[in-house]
Design an enzyme around this catalytic site. Structure first.
Site, PDB file in Angstrom:
ATOM      1  N   LYS A  53      50.713  92.458  41.184  1.00  0.00           N
ATOM      2  CA  LYS A  53      52.115  92.847  40.984  1.00  0.00           C
ATOM      3  C   LYS A  53      52.866  91.751  40.227  1.00  0.00           C
ATOM      4  CE  LYS A  53      51.856  95.875  44.990  1.00  0.00           C
ATOM      5  NZ  LYS A  53      52.104  96.156  46.403  1.00  0.00           N
ATOM      6  N   GLN A  97      54.839  93.646  51.544  1.00  0.00           N
ATOM      7  CA  GLN A  97      53.457  94.137  51.448  1.00  0.00           C
ATOM      8  C   GLN A  97      52.945  94.585  52.814  1.00  0.00           C
ATOM      9  OE1 GLN A  97      51.835  94.591  48.574  1.00  0.00           O
ATOM     10  NE2 GLN A  97      49.989  95.321  49.562  1.00  0.00           N
ATOM     11  N   ASP A 120      59.597 100.352  46.670  1.00  0.00           N
ATOM     12  CA  ASP A 120      58.405 101.013  47.211  1.00  0.00           C
ATOM     13  C   ASP A 120      58.677 102.491  47.521  1.00  0.00           C
ATOM     14  OD1 ASP A 120      55.931  99.750  47.569  1.00  0.00           O
ATOM     15  OD2 ASP A 120      56.686  98.520  49.225  1.00  0.00           O
TER      16      ASP A 120
HETATM   17  N1  GUN Z   1      49.938  98.293  50.974  1.00  0.00           N
HETATM   18  C1  GUN Z   1      49.122  99.190  50.363  1.00  0.00           C
HETATM   19  N2  GUN Z   1      49.794  99.887  49.424  1.00  0.00           N
HETATM   20  C2  GUN Z   1      51.062  99.422  49.434  1.00  0.00           C
HETATM   21  C3  GUN Z   1      52.226  99.729  48.676  1.00  0.00           C
HETATM   22  O1  GUN Z   1      52.240 100.609  47.804  1.00  0.00           O
HETATM   23  N3  GUN Z   1      53.345  99.017  48.989  1.00  0.00           N
HETATM   24  C4  GUN Z   1      53.354  98.072  49.953  1.00  0.00           C
HETATM   25  N4  GUN Z   1      54.506  97.455  50.197  1.00  0.00           N
HETATM   26  N5  GUN Z   1      52.293  97.754  50.668  1.00  0.00           N
HETATM   27  C5  GUN Z   1      51.151  98.421  50.406  1.00  0.00           C
END
Ligand code: GUN
Length: 290
Positions: A53, A97, A120
């Site tokens: 990211k 996350q 998100d």
């Molecule tokens: N863990 C797995 N996929 C995601 C996601 O799309 N966003 C977040 N914040 N955590 C994750």
């Protein structure tokens, strides 16, 4: 391989190219979109995702900040941190996350994030807005799947779409998104899950199968129709003594045999994964515009 390969990296690059003019316009106004990622604990897969990211932000000229904390972080501490980030006008997007350590209440954490910074699309306000057909931050993986189909010229209108998996992050919101009365949606959507009887009855009759169950190579060739389109959301680490790192990544689809049968398929890696990150960048730019 008989199937056409849907290349998520190529589609993601198109999304990035489309975002460039929006980023330039923001910069002219003195705004550089900033994404703050909160990583708690030492889950190795989460660390990889967070790095990807940050790299995507760098590539696009967005500001990225990753705040890392030990697994012993308390609920009170993370809520205080989110309050600070909500109040900081330089931070446009906040992403915590997942998964969080067991002592934390992930729902309370998500609800604390300002819906305007929830890139998100996990906050109940954004989920409700999606369900109501209102403008919302859409969750990145479902949004990425929809964009991938759109950019690949695959219409969902009137199609039988079968989603295998009912998670809050992928299956459920993707079903809502594709069933909506609007462009690049208008599908007849079925959700299958762990309690569905005869999953193959549904998958065999699908025009588009979307696998999002988190079970390695669950979807086999006998479960899908020729001419169907298969989108694999799964990312599973399975032991592989031949690999230097001791594991390999496989999807929820048995790629080797399914790709011999169907019309088009996404690979793992290089399919949905890059799209999830591209839509996170899209949402971060959108957050900075608002
Ligand atoms: N863990 C797995 N996929 C995601 C996601 O799309 N966003 C977040 N914040 N955590 C994750």
């Amino acid at each position: 391989m008989a199937a056409k390969l849907i290349d998520g990296r190529k589609v993601a690059d198109q999304i990035y190219a489309d975002l460039e003019s929006d980023i330039t316009a923001l910069k002219r106004k003195g705004v550089i979109p900033k994404l703050t990622v909160v990583l708690v604990g030492d889950d190795p897969a989460s660390a990889v995702y967070v790095r990807m990211k940050a790299k995507a932000c760098e590539k696009l000229g967005l500001i990225s900040e990753t705040l890392t904390f030990p697994a012993s972080m308390t609920q009170k501490e993370i809520l205080q941190l989110i309050d600070q980030l909500n109040a900081n006008s330089n931070v446009h997007g906040i992403l915590v996350q997942m998964p969080l350590p067991d002592q934390m209440d992930a729902n309370e954490v998500i609800e604390r994030i300002s819906p305007e910074k929830d890139v998100d699309g996990f906050h109940p306000v954004n989920k409700g807005r999606l369900q109501s057909g209102l403008d919302a931050f859409l969750p990145c993986t479902p949004f990425g799947v929809q964009k991938m189909l759109e950019y690949s010229g695959i219409s969902t209108v009137g199609k039988n779409v079968v989603i295998v998996g009912r998670s809050q992050i992928v299956g459920m919101p993707l079903a809502l998104l594709l069933a909506q009365k609007r462009n690049n949606a208008d599908a007849t959507v079925t959700i299958c899950h762990s309690r569905t009887k005869n999953i193959d009855f549904f998958t065999k009759n699908a025009d588009i199968v979307i696998a999002a169950i988190g079970k390695p190579e669950f979807i086999t060739a006998s479960m899908v129709a020729e001419n169907s389109i298969v989108i694999d959301v799964g990312v599973n680490r399975v032991e592989d003594p031949r690999s230097e790192r001791g594991y390999k990544l496989v999807g929820d689809v048995k790629f080797d045999e399914v790709s011999e049968k169907v019309q088009a398929i996404t690979p793992v890696p290089g399919g949905v994964g890059p799209m999830t990150i591209a839509m996170l960048m899209y949402n971060t730019v959108k957050a900075a515009q608002e």
